[in-house]
Design an enzyme around this catalytic site. Structure first.
Site, PDB file in Angstrom:
ATOM      1  N   GLU A  19       0.816  -1.214   0.000  1.00  0.00           N
ATOM      2  CA  GLU A  19       0.000   0.000   0.000  1.00  0.00           C
ATOM      3  C   GLU A  19       0.853   1.270   0.000  1.00  0.00           C
ATOM      4  OE1 GLU A  19      -0.370  -2.638   1.905  1.00  0.00           O
ATOM      5  OE2 GLU A  19      -2.463  -3.095   2.344  1.00  0.00           O
ATOM      6  N   LEU A  20       1.942   1.243   0.776  1.00  0.00           N
ATOM      7  CA  LEU A  20       2.770   2.452   0.868  1.00  0.00           C
ATOM      8  C   LEU A  20       3.446   2.758  -0.466  1.00  0.00           C
ATOM      9  CD1 LEU A  20       3.886   4.733   2.617  1.00  0.00           C
ATOM     10  CD2 LEU A  20       5.756   3.217   3.312  1.00  0.00           C
ATOM     11  N   LYS A 114      23.962  -0.396   0.320  1.00  0.00           N
ATOM     12  CA  LYS A 114      23.340  -1.523   1.016  1.00  0.00           C
ATOM     13  C   LYS A 114      23.465  -1.406   2.521  1.00  0.00           C
ATOM     14  CE  LYS A 114      23.484  -4.846  -2.599  1.00  0.00           C
ATOM     15  NZ  LYS A 114      22.234  -5.599  -2.544  1.00  0.00           N
ATOM     16  N   ILE A 435      26.891  -6.160 -22.571  1.00  0.00           N
ATOM     17  CA  ILE A 435      26.805  -6.968 -21.350  1.00  0.00           C
ATOM     18  C   ILE A 435      25.628  -7.941 -21.388  1.00  0.00           C
ATOM     19  CG2 ILE A 435      26.784  -6.829 -18.802  1.00  0.00           C
ATOM     20  CD1 ILE A 435      29.289  -5.676 -20.229  1.00  0.00           C
ATOM     21  N   GLY A 436      24.742  -7.786 -22.340  1.00  0.00           N
ATOM     22  CA  GLY A 436      23.704  -8.808 -22.490  1.00  0.00           C
ATOM     23  C   GLY A 436      22.333  -8.291 -22.833  1.00  0.00           C
ATOM     24  N   GLU A 488      18.205 -10.716 -24.314  1.00  0.00           N
ATOM     25  CA  GLU A 488      17.509 -11.032 -23.048  1.00  0.00           C
ATOM     26  C   GLU A 488      16.059 -10.546 -22.978  1.00  0.00           C
ATOM     27  OE1 GLU A 488      19.856 -10.217 -19.481  1.00  0.00           O
ATOM     28  OE2 GLU A 488      21.719 -10.600 -20.543  1.00  0.00           O
ATOM     29  N   ASP A 603      27.118 -14.175 -15.469  1.00  0.00           N
ATOM     30  CA  ASP A 603      27.135 -12.937 -14.671  1.00  0.00           C
ATOM     31  C   ASP A 603      27.244 -13.237 -13.186  1.00  0.00           C
ATOM     32  OD1 ASP A 603      26.796 -11.277 -16.901  1.00  0.00           O
ATOM     33  OD2 ASP A 603      24.618 -11.543 -16.860  1.00  0.00           O
ATOM     34  N   GLU A 669      32.395  -2.477 -14.203  1.00  0.00           N
ATOM     35  CA  GLU A 669      32.040  -1.064 -14.246  1.00  0.00           C
ATOM     36  C   GLU A 669      33.312  -0.240 -14.070  1.00  0.00           C
ATOM     37  OE1 GLU A 669      29.006   0.725 -11.499  1.00  0.00           O
ATOM     38  OE2 GLU A 669      30.789   1.922 -11.149  1.00  0.00           O
ATOM     39  N   HIS A 698      23.828   3.901 -16.706  1.00  0.00           N
ATOM     40  CA  HIS A 698      22.808   4.281 -15.731  1.00  0.00           C
ATOM     41  C   HIS A 698      22.174   5.629 -16.055  1.00  0.00           C
ATOM     42  CE1 HIS A 698      25.578   1.416 -13.877  1.00  0.00           C
ATOM     43  NE2 HIS A 698      24.496   0.928 -13.330  1.00  0.00           N
TER      44      HIS A 698
HETATM   45  N1  GLN Z   1      23.466  -9.727 -18.457  1.00  0.00           N
HETATM   46  C1  GLN Z   1      22.810  -8.830 -17.566  1.00  0.00           C
HETATM   47  C2  GLN Z   1      22.274  -7.654 -18.349  1.00  0.00           C
HETATM   48  O1  GLN Z   1      22.863  -7.260 -19.282  1.00  0.00           O
HETATM   49  C3  GLN Z   1      23.737  -8.339 -16.479  1.00  0.00           C
HETATM   50  C4  GLN Z   1      23.038  -7.443 -15.497  1.00  0.00           C
HETATM   51  C5  GLN Z   1      23.797  -7.188 -14.226  1.00  0.00           C
HETATM   52  O2  GLN Z   1      24.947  -7.470 -14.114  1.00  0.00           O
HETATM   53  N2  GLN Z   1      23.181  -6.631 -13.232  1.00  0.00           N
HETATM   54  O3  GLN Z   1      21.247  -7.092 -18.026  1.00  0.00           O
HETATM   55 ZN    ZN Z   2      26.203  -4.984 -14.398  1.00  0.00          ZN
END
Ligand code: GLN
Ligand code: ZN
Length: 760
Positions: A19-20, A114, A435-436, A488, A603, A669, A698
């Site tokens: 709900e929040l 985290k 990366i995928g 993906e 991964d 990264e 990002h």
């Molecule tokens: N193969 C994933 C992607 O490209 C890797 C994502 C990740 O490392 N968080 O989305």
């Molecule tokens: Zn990643």
């Protein structure tokens, strides 16, 4: 008042139906008012207090509610508002509060990270030069009074001042943590006094940092802070520690003068004997015996034995039973899981059910015979779980027993493999790849949702996915990428996708836990032996490869990441469960190889976050987690290229583990840290391939080619041209096609130019 026998450190804030979350998002998008949001929040608090009270928690927590995050709440309460938010002084408005959490037009959001070793993210307090700290908010007192008006006496929760200071960051070298601590203490003391004046008998002060390796400086901060707090008027302090063992810090914790101490006996059961052996005087002890981090029912007899030990050591009047930590990290209510397999459900307890367990054990403090019925019922449930054929699979046990150390190693060293892989893949120097994932457009999500809801038949859905894959392959060929991916599109989440296809996994309907702000995740539940009934990704990889003569990378999630982002069974060591997952992934890797896939990425973005809180526990963890990766990845010939991907930039202290993983190529990264982290790879003379991300995915910003080129030149100062791969720094699923098109085309152009300038 006597010391209550049942206690609780915190309850999930979101509500059983999130709900929040919906109220927050509606408010943020301007669809509802602040008053409406506050109304939902108040209703949730009322419901949660009432539920806990009725369950038998005499003084449930208050101030465990938060609109976004409890660390941010404390920052705002103490006046730690960074200048860029233009706060004029006085109580911080809700819009400034949310600006701090989420950013505003003219001010970037505060960083999140985290919360200890959980998947909950807190807003990192910033301590700026010249910041003035003062008590700006009455939230704690108001929520205490709000509950009181409902007839519920609560124990307010506050993050302790030392953990607050240690978990925050100083924004300038001129700012010293000790000074920050001394500066917030008057406000903190004032807060405790107000709670005292309002009538609170107890306050829970969380100091999770007490279970970490503490520097001498941090220990001094503890002594200083609590010496000051002891002076003022205050409710009795229940000093709460969780997520680990106080160990050598136990004496420090005991020296702080708190009236009570909470210890986490799920993570560190040995603490009970250690504490019982100390001179504890009149100390009230809260026993964290119900796992706040998992979904399984407690072994009540086992827990009761701990209660009895505690009663012998401290006397029944000084013992309280509680969750191991706040129940924030558990899903809310199992009763909503109407579709779940009934047998497996009977083995579980979510937050609400955990309250019931706390209450039963609390009754057992003085009246063991009085809870015999509950104990017997619990015995019966645990017995069915122990012997259930749903959990134990003979073939999994046998395969694990047959694992030999040779299965954890590739046939030849990397240098030999690299040559053979060159023959297979025919890639240019400085090869480009991604990366995928490619953009998960509304279209992709809509089709998946329709398929899941039964509104789109399987054939049409698969056809849709094939079209997306085909478009993605054509796009990559046009852009000129060297090692392609299928994109993906069939995956919603990199762990869920595999969990849904593996045996031993289960999914809840409503098992949400807060990740940050309004964002919740629904982790898969690993209840039994893990096995792979059939290939999981071969179909899509084969299809993608059939469309192009360039090599297409297979794409898998590694065993440690699957483990780390799930609720894990508690009836065997995590390492064992991880090895089972590794074997399942190993089968998939071999199946991909068998159909002609020549490069396979596994991964492991979660390996680093799985690091134990104490350094001394790192080697053991890194040993089994790296072994699991190696078990998953080493079943292929030298000619098959194994890639791995990790999202973060702090490698320094785990470099040996990275080397031991022995992936042929690792992508990491790097763009935001401007390639600085590569020094770690230089230091150990890392020999294998590395793809340091050349741009930050990002953000929607399209990087300029000169920027990427500059980063690559920096990388080449540290890496040899033979090692270097060129790729973005993570998957592209959150981006749009337009920006991805421009960015990747620019990346390939940059690679081509770079190739001319280097001699390989
Ligand atoms: N193969 C994933 C992607 O490209 C890797 C994502 C990740 O490392 N968080 O989305
Ligand atoms: Zn990643």
């Amino acid at each position: 008042m006597t010391f209550p026998k049942a206690g609780n450190l915190g309850f999930p804030r979101m509500g059983a139906k999130r709900e929040l979350k919906f109220a927050l998002e509606s408010f943020w998008s301007g669809k509802s008012s602040e008053a409406e949001l506050r109304q939902v929040a108040r209703a949730l608090r009322t419901a949660h207090w009432t539920m806990q009270h009725e369950a038998g928690i005499a003084t449930p927590p208050s101030n465990d509610f938060s609109f976004y995050d409890h660390v941010l709440d404390l920052a705002v309460m103490l006046g730690a508002v960074p200048k860029r938010f233009g706060h004029p002084g006085g109580e911080v408005s809700l819009s400034t509060y949310f600006a701090m959490a989420r950013g505003a037009a003219n001010a970037t959001a505060m960083e999140m990270t985290k919360w200890l070793d959980t998947n909950y993210h807190y807003v990192v307090p910033e301590f700026e030069p010249g910041m003035r700290y003062e008590l700006l908010s009455a939230k704690v007192v108001e929520e205490y009074q709000e509950a009181k008006a409902l007839g519920v006496e609560t124990r307010p929760v506050l993050l302790g001042p030392v953990s607050f200071v240690l978990l925050g960051k100083t924004t300038d070298v001129s700012v010293v943590r000790g000074d920050v601590l001394r500066a917030i203490l008057p406000a903190y003391t004032e807060l405790l006094k107000r709670l005292h004046d309002a009538g609170a008998e107890w306050v829970q002060v969380d100091e999770p940092c007490l279970v970490l390796d503490l520097s001498d400086e941090a220990k001094t901060l503890y002594r200083e802070a609590y010496a000051v707090l002891r002076e003022g008027a205050s409710p009795k302090v229940m000093l709460a520690t969780y997520f680990g063992d106080l160990a050598e810090n136990m004496d420090l914790a005991l020296s702080l003068g708190a009236a009570g101490l909470h210890i986490d006996l799920i993570r560190a059961p040995q603490q009970l004997a250690a504490l019982a052996a100390k001179q504890t005087g009149e100390l009230c002890v809260s026993l964290g015996l119900i796992d706040g981090r998992n979904v399984w029912r407690t072994n009540l007899r086992h827990a009761l034995a701990a209660v009895e030990t505690a009663v012998k050591a401290f006397g029944s009047g000084r013992v309280q039973v509680a969750g191991s930590c706040s129940l924030l990290h558990a899903p809310v209510d199992l009763d909503f899981e109407t579709k779940m397999d009934a047998e497996i459900r009977s083995w579980m307890a979510f937050a609400k059910q955990k309250l019931g367990e706390i209450a039963v054990l609390a009754r057992g403090v003085e009246d063991r015979a009085g809870i015999e019925v509950e104990l017997a019922a619990n015995d019966a449930v645990l017995a069915t779980r122990r012997s259930s054929s749903r959990i134990h699979r003979e073939e999994v046990t046998q395969r694990l027993e047959a694992v030999e150390s040779s299965m954890l190693e590739r046939y030849s060293p990397h240098a030999v493999r690299a040559k053979l892989q060159d023959e297979e893949l025919h890639l240019p120097p400085l090869p480009t790849t991604t990366i995928g994932s490619f953009p998960q457009t509304p279209e992709v999500r809509k089709n998946r949702a329709a398929f899941r809801a039964g509104k789109l038949d399987e054939k049409s859905y698969e056809q849709f996915l094939e079209e997306e894959i085909a478009r993605c392959i054509r796009f990559q060929e046009t852009a000129g990428l060297d090692l392609l991916v299928h994109g993906e599109f069939e995956r919603n989440d990199m762990v869920e996708y595999f969990g849904e296809q593996l045996g031993g996994f289960l999914f809840s309907e409503n098992g949400w836990v807060q990740s940050y702000g309004s964002r919740c995740v629904k982790p898969p539940i690993i209840f039994g032996d893990v096995y792979r009934p059939k290939p999981m990704t071969v179909r899509w990889s084969t299809y993608a490869q059939s469309l192009t003569s360039r090599p297409v990378k297979g794409m898998l999630t590694g065993p440690v990441t699957i483990l780390q982002w799930s609720f894990v069974r508690d009836d065997q060591p995590r390492a064992e469960t991880c090895r089972q997952i590794a074997l399942a992934i190993r089968d998939e890797v071999r199946d991909l190889e068998a159909v002609g896939v020549r490069a396979i990425q596994i991964d492991e973005p979660a390996i680093r976050e799985g690091l134990p809180l104490r350094r001394a526990d790192w080697p053991l963890y890194l040993a089994w987690s790296v072994d699991a990766f190696k078990l998953a990845s080493s079943g292929v010939s030298d000619r098959t290229q194994i890639h791995t991907h990790m999202c973060y930039s702090e490698f320094n202290d785990i470099m040996d583990a990275i080397v031991r993983m022995d992936a042929d190529v690792i992508s990491i990264e790097c763009s935001r840290s401007r390639m600085e982290l590569l020094e770690a790879f230089e230091r150990v003379q890392y020999p294998n391939g590395i793809g340091p991300g050349v741009y930050d995915i990002h953000s929607p910003r399209v990087p300029a080619e000169v920027e990427m080129e500059e980063l690559l030149h920096r990388a080449l100062k540290v890496l040899t041209p033979r090692q270097l791969w060129i790729n973005p720094d993570c998957g592209l699923k959150t981006r749009g096609w337009a920006e991805v098109g421009l960015a990747l085309t620019g990346m390939v152009e940059t690679a081509k130019r770079m190739r001319l300038s280097i001699a390989v």
